[in-house]
Design a protein around this motif. Structure first.
Motif, short mmCIF file in Angstrom:
data_model
loop_
_atom_site.label_atom_id
_atom_site.label_comp_id
_atom_site.label_asym_id
_atom_site.label_seq_id
_atom_site.Cartn_x
_atom_site.Cartn_y
_atom_site.Cartn_z
N CYS A 217 0.86 -1.18 0.00
CA CYS A 217 0.00 0.00 0.00
C CYS A 217 0.89 1.22 0.00
O CYS A 217 1.78 1.35 0.85
N ALA A 218 0.65 2.12 -0.94
CA ALA A 218 1.43 3.34 -1.05
C ALA A 218 0.59 4.54 -0.62
O ALA A 218 -0.56 4.69 -1.06
N ALA A 219 1.17 5.37 0.21
CA ALA A 219 0.50 6.58 0.66
C ALA A 219 1.07 7.75 -0.13
O ALA A 219 2.27 8.01 -0.09
N ALA A 220 0.20 8.44 -0.83
CA ALA A 220 0.65 9.56 -1.65
C ALA A 220 0.77 10.82 -0.81
O ALA A 220 -0.19 11.25 -0.19
N GLY A 221 1.96 11.37 -0.76
CA GLY A 221 2.11 12.70 -0.20
C GLY A 221 2.47 12.80 1.27
O GLY A 221 2.91 13.86 1.71
N ARG A 222 2.30 11.73 2.03
CA ARG A 222 2.60 11.87 3.45
C ARG A 222 2.78 10.51 4.08
O ARG A 222 2.49 9.50 3.48
N THR A 223 3.26 10.54 5.31
CA THR A 223 3.35 9.31 6.09
C THR A 223 2.44 9.44 7.31
O THR A 223 1.98 10.54 7.65
N PHE A 224 2.18 8.33 7.95
CA PHE A 224 1.25 8.26 9.06
C PHE A 224 1.89 7.52 10.23
O PHE A 224 2.72 6.63 10.03
N SER A 225 1.47 7.87 11.43
CA SER A 225 2.07 7.24 12.59
C SER A 225 1.67 5.77 12.71
O SER A 225 2.47 4.93 13.12
N TRP B 14 4.89 3.69 13.74
CA TRP B 14 5.79 4.45 12.87
C TRP B 14 7.16 3.77 12.74
O TRP B 14 7.68 3.60 11.64
N SER B 15 7.71 3.39 13.86
CA SER B 15 9.06 2.81 13.85
C SER B 15 9.07 1.36 13.42
O SER B 15 10.13 0.80 13.11
N GLY B 16 7.89 0.73 13.43
CA GLY B 16 7.84 -0.70 13.16
C GLY B 16 8.09 -1.54 14.39
O GLY B 16 8.02 -2.76 14.34
N GLY B 17 8.35 -0.88 15.51
CA GLY B 17 8.66 -1.61 16.72
C GLY B 17 7.46 -2.23 17.39
O GLY B 17 7.59 -3.14 18.21
N ILE B 18 6.28 -1.73 17.06
CA ILE B 18 5.05 -2.30 17.61
C ILE B 18 4.21 -2.82 16.44
O ILE B 18 3.89 -2.07 15.53
#
Length: 121
Positions: free
Chosen positions: A21-29, A50-54
């Motif tokens: 899944c690609a998010a256009a324009g921004r990232t999300f927590s 966000w970090s992938g740690g959870i």
């Protein structure tokens, strides 16, 4: 903001697929995956911080599916192994800002269009 999911298809039981899944324009927590089978409610599959740690995975996919993300590419992926016919559904990626990593679809404000996954027996 657009979320676009890729990678669905038809696969035999015990096979595998990888959704992206690609998010256009921004990232999300927090980003996640949900699915909806015909005649059933949308259900949580997996979510990641966000970090992938959870990372959380639904009990029904634990040990078979793995969620991951690449913030540089603004993507989230779902590796699905050992697929079962009961995994057949439309899979949606979703995203939210802030809050805890969880599986309540009402907490996610951004949704992709869905991609069909069909697992034949």
């Amino acid at each position: 903001v657009q979320l676009q999911a890729f990678g669905g298809g038809l696969v035999q039981a015990r096979g595998y697929l990888r959704l992206s899944c690609a998010a256009a324009g921004r990232t999300f927590s927090v980003m996640g995956w949900f699915r909806q089978a015909p005649g059933k409610e949308r259900e949580f599959v997996a979510a990641i911080s966000w970090s992938g740690g959870i990372r959380y995975h639904a009990d029904s996919v634990e040990g078979r599916f793995t969620i991951s993300r690449d913030n540089a590419k603004k993507t989230v992926a779902l590796q699905m192994n050992s697929l079962k016919p009961e995994d057949t559904a439309v899979y949606f990626c979703a995203a939210r800002n802030g809050g805890l990593v969880g599986g309540d679809p009402d907490d996610f404000g951004f949704w992709g269009q869905g991609t069909q996954v069909t697992v034949s027996s």
